[in-house]
Design a protein around this motif. Structure first.
Motif, PDB file in Angstrom:
ATOM      1  N   PRO A 579     -18.249  63.589  89.905  1.00 39.32           N
ATOM      2  CA  PRO A 579     -16.903  63.978  90.331  1.00 39.32           C
ATOM      3  C   PRO A 579     -16.907  65.173  91.275  1.00 39.32           C
ATOM      4  CG  PRO A 579     -17.014  63.687  87.948  1.00 39.32           C
ATOM      5  CD  PRO A 579     -18.422  63.665  88.450  1.00 39.32           C
ATOM      6  N   ALA A 580     -16.047  65.136  92.255  1.00 40.35           N
ATOM      7  CA  ALA A 580     -15.742  66.306  93.085  1.00 40.35           C
ATOM      8  C   ALA A 580     -14.576  67.023  92.415  1.00 40.35           C
ATOM      9  CB  ALA A 580     -15.372  65.873  94.502  1.00 40.35           C
ATOM     10  N   LEU A 581     -14.757  68.264  92.051  1.00 38.79           N
ATOM     11  CA  LEU A 581     -13.771  68.960  91.227  1.00 38.79           C
ATOM     12  C   LEU A 581     -12.741  69.751  92.014  1.00 38.79           C
ATOM     13  CD1 LEU A 581     -16.123  70.282  88.394  1.00 38.79           C
ATOM     14  CD2 LEU A 581     -14.941  68.086  88.569  1.00 38.79           C
ATOM     15  N   ASP A 582     -12.956  69.937  93.305  1.00 38.68           N
ATOM     16  CA  ASP A 582     -12.005  70.741  94.069  1.00 38.68           C
ATOM     17  C   ASP A 582     -10.664  70.033  94.159  1.00 38.68           C
ATOM     18  OD1 ASP A 582     -13.392  68.844  95.689  1.00 38.68           O
ATOM     19  OD2 ASP A 582     -12.474  69.742  97.460  1.00 38.68           O
ATOM     20  N   ARG A 583      -9.602  70.831  94.053  1.00 40.13           N
ATOM     21  CA  ARG A 583      -8.251  70.277  94.098  1.00 40.13           C
ATOM     22  C   ARG A 583      -7.857  69.985  95.540  1.00 40.13           C
ATOM     23  NH1 ARG A 583      -5.252  70.184  89.771  1.00 40.13           N
ATOM     24  NH2 ARG A 583      -4.636  68.358  90.946  1.00 40.13           N
ATOM     25  N   ARG A 584      -7.332  68.776  95.731  1.00 36.96           N
ATOM     26  CA  ARG A 584      -6.978  68.346  97.081  1.00 36.96           C
ATOM     27  C   ARG A 584      -5.511  68.590  97.413  1.00 36.96           C
ATOM     28  NH1 ARG A 584     -10.634  62.719  96.919  1.00 36.96           N
ATOM     29  NH2 ARG A 584     -12.595  63.812  96.451  1.00 36.96           N
ATOM     30  N   ALA A 585      -4.755  69.032  96.443  1.00 35.67           N
ATOM     31  CA  ALA A 585      -3.351  69.414  96.663  1.00 35.67           C
ATOM     32  C   ALA A 585      -3.061  70.609  95.761  1.00 35.67           C
ATOM     33  CB  ALA A 585      -2.416  68.258  96.341  1.00 35.67           C
ATOM     34  N   VAL A 586      -2.501  71.661  96.326  1.00 38.39           N
ATOM     35  CA  VAL A 586      -2.227  72.890  95.579  1.00 38.39           C
ATOM     36  C   VAL A 586      -0.780  73.305  95.817  1.00 38.39           C
ATOM     37  CG1 VAL A 586      -2.822  75.333  95.302  1.00 38.39           C
ATOM     38  CG2 VAL A 586      -4.625  73.649  95.720  1.00 38.39           C
TER      39      VAL A 586
END
Length: 862
Positions: A579-586
């Motif tokens: 999994p890529a854990l970075d948030r793509r919408a904040v």
């Protein structure tokens, strides 16, 4: 996922049985118009052109057609197939009316496990009521299938349709998913029914590649079905699989064969099975489209058009011709009842209705023994084949759906699984269409989580059981914004789109409807509202499922690729999934002035609330804090609150409260990397600077551009006269908190209160900027003293104690008349740690230069 049609959205005539007498429509004017119309276009020769045939050749062909029957042999078969279906009971005398029915289905898409048995017993029920009943399909019986049929190349679906005694089927685009050769060499030989397509021709010779029509006799009535397929085929399947095929006009082919069948007395009733349909349930929705032309220009001898492809549910009487479609996946059938008068050769009455197979979620009949066994065997085989290992996961973070605090599914939140599916779909689409910009998918289409470790075919299939196809939708930048804006529903709920890694956006959840999306970034570049972008999505979303924007698209292209197939191929290619854990919408909610509308100044408060910094899952790690910097100057670290926010994507909040650093105050030039500089009306300089927010645990990073301006020339930054054009973001003359740039204090009064004001220009240690000036000239200060001064400036926070403060004070016009040589030449605009290094270097150079000058004068004097 494609939801079942909502009966509340259908027009009243769709649910009730429609009835009308049948008028004679074969007028002399109508026939003349058809005879004068051009023949269907073809690359080379077009078979059976009405203008080229004389009565003798037509009669001879009619005899040959009737003798040939309905047997299909692929590309070398006759143009038409005819089949006699003997009814189980006598039809009566010629002077009695003959009642017959057509049960029509479309877009079954291999739903053997879901609806095959109910479809079979429904058809049997109508045949029991009237043996003069035909069962027909408008195509897409296979392809885009669920796992049980998909894993077995749709053989169970064909076997089930054979067991239902399907009489005839048009060819659909998904029948060509594996190419025309697969259709000719594998699918047709295993089918006990004819496949027809009048507008499928050889691009070189113009000859038909499949039978254009099929004739069936029930109760002494000859019923003809003309087969048609969507003209959009070149963009729906892989070009390699359909090379050398021309897809001619649906309207011209239909009218040509309607004329041919009636002129040669080959049929009493003419119908059309077409794999194309209305974009919505309204007949007007096809206006200007090829399907609209088929309806509007229909030959007067065409009695019914049974459609498919668009997965809509409708029944309409269009100027005496029935127009019907039965949704998708065996959820509905169309039933058309006709009364035919053999003495006149005319239809005298007809009815049509849309029949639901699962009313209230329950099957309308008990099943079909033969089909039930086919389904049972197919499920067992699928379980065995599904055990193949495709890939494996890495690490301890699973690919799973989002959950609420009590563990129930949260479709309003992003998930590691949803982002994986969006990435996989974009990868699959780009194998043939590399220019697609990004992909989205709906959270409701995810129906299972992936286990840790090895991933089997069945594991992947359980995640996406709906077998939608992948569709490319062309949107403007403004529509891209609305695509994400439509996550906020009119009923107040929120439905999250999973998005591929190429696209990021910020939003304000507290903003009014239609204004939530702050900024959308694709591949690092802001979306241009006027530009055009291609977005990949599943066919459910592309057809308006959960969103409306795709229905406004300039163009829509169905790739023909099954979403499960895309997922499987992606996993097979990657081998290991992590999994890529970075948030793509904040979420970003500005408490202080919004940076798009506000110019900040040193000393102003920067107040921003963040949300959506954490996945809504206990299995995904959450960071403890975010670090915030402005133009490289660290502001501070701020704690993250990881409390669950049910039915939303807001978990992971942080309150950013910081002051625009005084060290950012500048005049003269701009350091590299800080952006464009401009001047305001009062002479102050404005620079765009990046506000960078980072969360190390997930790797989330967010950059927000801000505009910061220096104090105006000649203005006392600690409390001088505040002009009416004070920078936006400062409190101005009536400020009560004193935290912003100017507070309205009269700069002529050098009072203790004014000195203590927390304002731009005040050094971080709290020293008075007035005390920061250096009065000794280079000629009066020894080299040793200047060197010591340079050493003291190594601490950037020293403020007034070193040359850095000297530069700042000189820039604000507060230095005494005797200034250093460096200040007289103009101060440098610098920030953060750069202050210390530049000041130290300047002091050392100045000291060395002064020492050399003194020694030179001493030599001359000596």
């Amino acid at each position: 996922m494609t939801a079942a049609p909502d009966s509340a959205e259908r027009t009243p005539d769709e649910d009730a049985r429609q009835r009308r007498p049948w008028p004679r429509r074969a007028t002399a004017a109508g026939l003349a118009a058809v005879l004068l119309a051009p023949a269907p276009s073809a690359a080379a020769s077009t078979a059976e052109s009405p203008q080229a045939e004389d009565a003798e050749s037509q009669a001879q062909q009619a005899e040959e057609t009737q003798e040939d029957g309905a047997t299909q042999e692929g590309p070398d078969q006759d143009e038409a197939s005819s089949q006699e279906d003997t009814a189980d009971q006598e039809s009566g005398q010629d002077d009695e009316l003959v009642d017959f029915s057509i049960v029509a289905s479309n877009d079954f898409h291999g739903r053997v496990e879901e609806s095959a048995s109910v479809l079979a017993c429904t058809v049997d029920d109508y045949r029991a009521q009237n043996p003069n009943t035909l069962f027909a399909s408008a195509g897409d019986n296979i392809g885009a299938s669920t796992f049980t049929s998909f894993i077995q190349q749709d053989e169970p679906s064909i076997e089930a349709l054979n067991a239902m005694d399907l009489d005839v089927s048009a060819l659909g685009n998904h029948e060509f998913d594996q190419g025309a050769a697969d259709m000719d060499d594998r699918v047709i030989p295993m089918s006990d029914f004819p496949w027809i397509g009048a507008n499928i021709r050889d691009a070189e010779t113009g000859e038909h590649l499949y039978g254009p029509y099929s004739i069936h006799e029930v109760g002494g009535v000859r019923v003809a079905f003309i087969g048609l397929i969507t003209e959009g085929m070149p963009s729906l399947v892989s070009p390699d699989g359909i090379e050398g095929i021309e897809w001619t006009s649906m309207s011209q082919e239909a009218n040509h064969y309607a004329e041919h069948l009636t002129e040669n007395d080959l049929a009493d009733v003419v119908t059309v099975l077409v794999h194309e349909g209305l974009p919505s349930t309204s007949p007007d929705s096809a206006s200007g489209l090829p399907f609209g032309g088929l309806i509007e220009n229909a030959h007067p001898e065409i009695d019914a058009i049974m459609s498919g492809h668009t997965h809509q549910s409708y029944v309409h009487d269009v100027d005496g011709t029935w127009l019907a479609q039965a949704g998708e996946y065996g959820d509905y059938v169309n039933v058309l009842d006709f009364s035919f008068d053999p003495s006149t050769g005319e239809l005298v009455e007809s009815e049509a209705e849309l029949v639901e197979l699962f009313p209230g979620g329950e099957p309308r009949c008990e099943g079909h023994p033969e089909v039930d066994q086919i389904v049972s065997d197919a499920v067992s085989t699928a379980d065995e084949l599904g055990s193949e290992v495709i890939a494996e996961t890495a690490g301890e973070v699973p690919f799973a759906r989002a959950v609420n605090s009590e563990g129930s599914e949260n479709r309003s939140a992003a998930s590691t699984l949803g982002e994986l599916i969006a990435d996989a779909q974009l990868w699959a689409i780009r194998q043939n269409q590399p220019d697609v910009d990004f992909a989205v998918t709906n959270a409701g289409g995810l129906r299972g989580d992936l286990p840790l470790g090895q991933l089997t075919y069945r594991d992947l299939g359980d995640v996406q059981p709906f077998a939608n196809t992948l569709v490319n939708v062309e949107l403007t930048g403004e529509q891209v914004y609305r695509l994400f804006e439509e996550q906020w529903r009119e009923d107040g709920s929120f439905s999250k789109h999973a998005q591929s890694s190429e696209v990021r956006y910020t939003y304000d959840a507290s903003a009014p409807d239609g204004e939530h999306i702050e900024q959308v970034i694709i591949e690092g570049e802001p979306v241009d509202p006027d530009a055009t972008y291609t977005v990949g999505m599943n066919s459910y979303m592309a057809s308006g499922g959960g969103v409306e924007v795709p229905l406004e698209a300039a163009s829509t292209q169905d790739t023909g690729m099954n979403d499960l197939e895309a997922f499987v191929e992606y996993a097979r290619e990657q081998e290991v999934l992590e999994p890529a854990l970075d948030r793509r919408a904040v979420g970003t909610t500005w408490v202080s002035g919004h940076p798009s509308e506000t110019v900040y100044a040193p000393g102003d408060e920067l107040a921003l609330d963040l949300s959506g910094l954490a996945y809504s899952s206990e299995d995904v790690p959450v960071g403890e804090s975010v670090s915030v910097s402005l133009a490289g100057f660290d502001l501070d670290d701020f704690d993250i609150d990881a409390e669950y926010a049910d039915a939303s994507d807001l978990r992971g909040t942080a309150e950013i409260r910081a002051e625009v650093p005084a060290a950012l105050e500048f005049s003269g030039s701009v350091s590299p990397g800080l952006g464009a500089m401009s001047a305001s009306s009062d002479g102050a300089e404005q620079t765009e600077m990046p506000l960078v927010i980072q969360e190390e645990t997930t790797g989330t990073e967010l950059t927000i551009p801000m505009t910061v301006q220096s104090s105006a020339a000649g203005q006392d930054s600690t409390g001088g006269d505040a002009d009416e054009g004070a920078p936006a973001g400062t409190d101005g003359p009536d400020s009560s908190d004193g935290s912003a740039g100017t507070d309205g204090t009269d700069g002529s009064e050098d009072t203790e209160e004014a000195t203590d004001t927390d304002s731009a220009g005040t050094d971080p240690a709290g020293a008075d900027p007035q005390d920061a000036s250096v009065e000794d000239s280079p000629d009066e200060e020894s080299a040793d003293q200047q060197a010591a001064s340079g050493e003291e400036s190594e601490d950037p926070a020293a403020g007034a104690d070193g040359p850095a403060a000297e530069t700042s004070a000189a820039g604000a016009g507060e230095a005494p008349a005797q200034e250093s040589a460096a200040a007289q030449d103009g101060s440098l605009a610098v920030t953060g740690a750069q202050v210390a290094w530049i000041a130290m270097a300047a002091a050392l150079l100045l000291g060395v230069g002064t020492l050399l000058l003194v020694r030179s004068r001493q030599r001359r004097a000596g």
